[in-house]
Design a protein around this motif. Structure first.
Motif: not given
Length: 461
Positions: A166-182
């Motif tokens: 899904e090149t138009a809306s990649p799962l990891i992109g400019e929005g980065g990652l979410v620190f859910t914390g385990g």
């Protein structure tokens, strides 16, 4: 970390990598991971331990620089060829899911969480970490990596390790990652990170894995990811890499995550919304339209709005349905619905599918709570339990409704056990109530059995 600290360690790294490459194996199923670059890791840990200070925190395999606002950690590549399906970018050292991951961290997941927390970032929560949490919740970070086989290796975005269909809306992109914390348990002073040892021990998951340390900023299940993501390049077995994590704030530099407790009440015939922050501070109080404009403005500022909606018991059911529909439409399109209040319902409880009214089309059969006004203005209440007899001919069971009228709400929990027995496995309650009556005519009953029947849908009559 300055690259100069690595000049003495590069020869050790080269020898370590050459030695481990010869023993590389292929991982096609659950397997134990053993640290490959023991000497190189010791060099990295030792060099950073010497720099330890009040602003530079060190754990085995991970550091946190509070002045630079960054966390750095070590990981070893699993050694998959390009094109292999990936469900995790990083897993912890005790994980058996290396066959689904790009790399394995040297640090324990819990120590990575502690490092990020030392930057002043609070843990959020993974999907399912509270009732009716369907979005990964937390602050955002960007991630880069560089291979340590050369001292001057350039940093690349971590997503460069992946090929996303899904090149138009990649799962990891400019929005980065979410620190859910385990996942954690125990008191604050003696808390234990369950993600260290509870499989899959995910550090960066590519789907909404409940116990992961970092999640993607989307609502995406494991089956949706499978086949969508694969490794973009082949890294040698055991290739040592350093991963840098940096906070990704809102446009104005403030914390990106904005948890909101939103309460809807009637002011005359108009709906009024009160929006409070996580500390209870009133941030906005206005009519529905103006409050929605304010919410949109916050979203445009780069804030991520996690909204817990509460509906006043005095609200007529039909108005509650209208409000729930508005917030459900905005879910994922400006706000993210996040759980429910202790005494309330998740907004989508007021938006059941109409076809569920037909008992023959339902599986499993819920308990039914019917509430109506009698001729004298009082409230009539009855519980209905639908027995299913699967011994009859055909593919469908015979359904036999059993009615249990009652007077007081505190009778309801006992009736649940009387109707279904002590081994009751039904967790679902359908409420049928007059659409023009306030929520107060049935919410005491919902609350009385919340521990027994936590999943609720409300139908207006």
């Amino acid at each position: 970390m300055e690259t100069g600290n690595w000049k003495l360690g590069v020869p050790l790294l080269g020898l370590s990598l050459l030695a481990c490459t010869a023993s590389a194996g292929s991982f096609t199923g659950p397997a134990e991971w053993r640290l490959v670059n023991t000497n190189a890791v010791n060099v990295w840990n030792g060099a950073n331990q010497k720099k330890s200070s009040s602003t530079f925190n060190v754990w085995p395999g991970v550091t946190a620089d509070t002045l630079k606002r960054e966390v750095r950690l070590l990981a070893e590549a699993v050694g998959h060829p390009a094109g292999i399906t990936a469900e995790f970018l990083l897993v912890g050292p005790f994980s058996d899911r290396v066959y689904e991951a790009a790399a394995v961290t040297v640090a324990q997941p819990g120590d990575i969480v502690r490092a990020v927390e030392s930057l002043g970032m609070l843990r959020g929560g993974g999907v399912g970490s509270r009732p009716f949490r369907f979005w990964p919740c937390g602050e955002r970070l960007t991630a880069t990596f560089r291979l340590l086989s050369a001292a001057d290796a350039a940093e690349k975005p971590l997503q460069a390790l992946l090929r996303d269909a899904e090149t138009a809306s990649p799962l990891i992109g400019e929005g980065g990652l979410v620190f859910t914390g385990g996942r954690w348990e125990g008191q604050e002073a003696r808390r234990v990170c369950l993600t260290d040892t509870n499989l899959p021990c995910s550090v960066i998951s590519l789907f909404n894995e409940p116990g992961t340390v970092f999640d993607v900023p989307f609502r995406v299940g494991q089956s949706e990811v499978y086949g969508r993501l694969c490794l973009a390049e082949a890294l040698p077995y055991g290739a040592l890499m350093e991963i840098a994590l940096r906070p990704l704030p809102a446009k104005d530099g403030a914390a990106r995550m904005l948890p909101l407790a939103v309460r809807a009440e009637l002011s005359g015939q108009e709906v009024s919304l009160s929006c409070k922050g996580s500390d209870g501070t009133m941030l906005k109080q206005a009519g529905l339209a103006d409050a929605l404009v304010w919410l949109r403005a916050k979203e445009e500022e780069g804030r991520e709005l996690f909204v817990t909606l509460d509906l006043d018991d005095a609200m007529p059911l039909k108005r509650a349905v209208d409000i729930a529909r508005v917030f459900a439409m905005l879910d994922g399109k400006g706000i993210k619905l996040d759980g429910k209040t202790g005494q309330g319902l998740f907004p989508k409880a007021f938006l059941p599918q109409e076809k569920w009214r037909e008992r023959k089309d339902r599986n499993p059969q819920p308990f039914e709570l019917h509430v109506a006004r009698d001729a004298g203005g009082g409230i009539k209440k009855k519980l209905i339990f639908i027995e299913e007899d699967w011994k009859v001919e055909g593919l469908d069971p015979k359904l036999t409704p059993r009615e249990f009228p009652f007077d007081k709400w505190d009778e309801l929990p006992k009736l649940i056990g009387q109707a279904a027995g002590t081994d009751n496995r039904v967790k679902l309650l359908f409420v049928f109530a007059p659409a023009d009556q306030p929520l107060a005519v049935f919410m005491p009953g919902v609350r009385a059995v919340a521990g027994l029947l936590p999943l609720v849908y409300v139908f207006g009559e």
